[in-house]
Scaffold this motif. Structure first.
Motif, PDB file in Angstrom:
ATOM      1  N   VAL A   8       0.838  -1.209   0.000  1.00 29.74           N
ATOM      2  CA  VAL A   8       0.000   0.000   0.000  1.00 29.74           C
ATOM      3  C   VAL A   8       0.868   1.253   0.000  1.00 29.74           C
ATOM      4  O   VAL A   8       0.571   2.225  -0.698  1.00 29.74           O
ATOM      5  CB  VAL A   8      -0.968  -0.019   1.213  1.00 29.74           C
ATOM      6  N   THR A   9       1.954   1.226   0.757  1.00 34.91           N
ATOM      7  CA  THR A   9       2.861   2.370   0.794  1.00 34.91           C
ATOM      8  C   THR A   9       3.483   2.619  -0.571  1.00 34.91           C
ATOM      9  O   THR A   9       3.513   3.764  -1.053  1.00 34.91           O
ATOM     10  CB  THR A   9       3.966   2.135   1.838  1.00 34.91           C
ATOM     11  N   TRP A  10       3.965   1.560  -1.231  1.00 36.27           N
ATOM     12  CA  TRP A  10       4.573   1.716  -2.534  1.00 36.27           C
ATOM     13  C   TRP A  10       3.560   2.182  -3.578  1.00 36.27           C
ATOM     14  O   TRP A  10       3.882   3.021  -4.433  1.00 36.27           O
ATOM     15  CB  TRP A  10       5.226   0.413  -2.986  1.00 36.27           C
ATOM     16  N   VAL A  11       2.343   1.676  -3.526  1.00 32.33           N
ATOM     17  CA  VAL A  11       1.307   2.115  -4.469  1.00 32.33           C
ATOM     18  C   VAL A  11       0.980   3.581  -4.235  1.00 32.33           C
ATOM     19  O   VAL A  11       0.828   4.357  -5.174  1.00 32.33           O
ATOM     20  CB  VAL A  11       0.046   1.228  -4.343  1.00 32.33           C
ATOM     21  N   GLY A  12       0.914   3.998  -2.979  1.00 26.11           N
ATOM     22  CA  GLY A  12       0.663   5.405  -2.674  1.00 26.11           C
ATOM     23  C   GLY A  12       1.768   6.304  -3.186  1.00 26.11           C
ATOM     24  O   GLY A  12       1.509   7.371  -3.773  1.00 26.11           O
ATOM     25  N   LEU A  24       1.483   9.205  -6.102  1.00 31.09           N
ATOM     26  CA  LEU A  24       1.978  10.559  -5.886  1.00 31.09           C
ATOM     27  C   LEU A  24       2.964  10.951  -6.981  1.00 31.09           C
ATOM     28  O   LEU A  24       2.978  12.102  -7.447  1.00 31.09           O
ATOM     29  CB  LEU A  24       2.656  10.666  -4.519  1.00 31.09           C
ATOM     30  N   PHE A  25       3.790  10.029  -7.403  1.00 28.45           N
ATOM     31  CA  PHE A  25       4.741  10.276  -8.488  1.00 28.45           C
ATOM     32  C   PHE A  25       4.002  10.558  -9.797  1.00 28.45           C
ATOM     33  O   PHE A  25       4.374  11.476 -10.549  1.00 28.45           O
ATOM     34  CB  PHE A  25       5.670   9.070  -8.645  1.00 28.45           C
ATOM     35  N   LEU A  26       2.943   9.806 -10.078  1.00 22.97           N
ATOM     36  CA  LEU A  26       2.190  10.021 -11.310  1.00 22.97           C
ATOM     37  C   LEU A  26       1.441  11.355 -11.285  1.00 22.97           C
ATOM     38  O   LEU A  26       1.289  12.004 -12.324  1.00 22.97           O
ATOM     39  CB  LEU A  26       1.207   8.872 -11.547  1.00 22.97           C
TER      40      LEU A  26
END
Length: 49
Positions: free
Chosen positions: A36-40, A44-46
């Motif tokens: 979940v942290t990596w997807v978040g 944010l990067f996108l």
């Protein structure tokens, strides 16, 4: 000097009554948190561009 030897023929019985269900649940929880942290961070990067 002579070495002292222990001559007992007693077998040690190890009883394993521990359950690893809590460990499995903890690993799944930590894994889900990391995903979940990596997807978040990815979203944010996108959103930045």
């Amino acid at each position: 000097m002579a070495k002292a030897e222990l001559k007992t023929k007693q077998k040690t019985v190890i009883e394993d009554k521990s359950s690893l269900k809590g460990t499995l649940a903890s690993v799944f929880f930590v894994g889900a948190f990391i995903i979940v942290t990596w997807v978040g961070v990815y979203y944010l990067f996108l959103e930045r561009f």
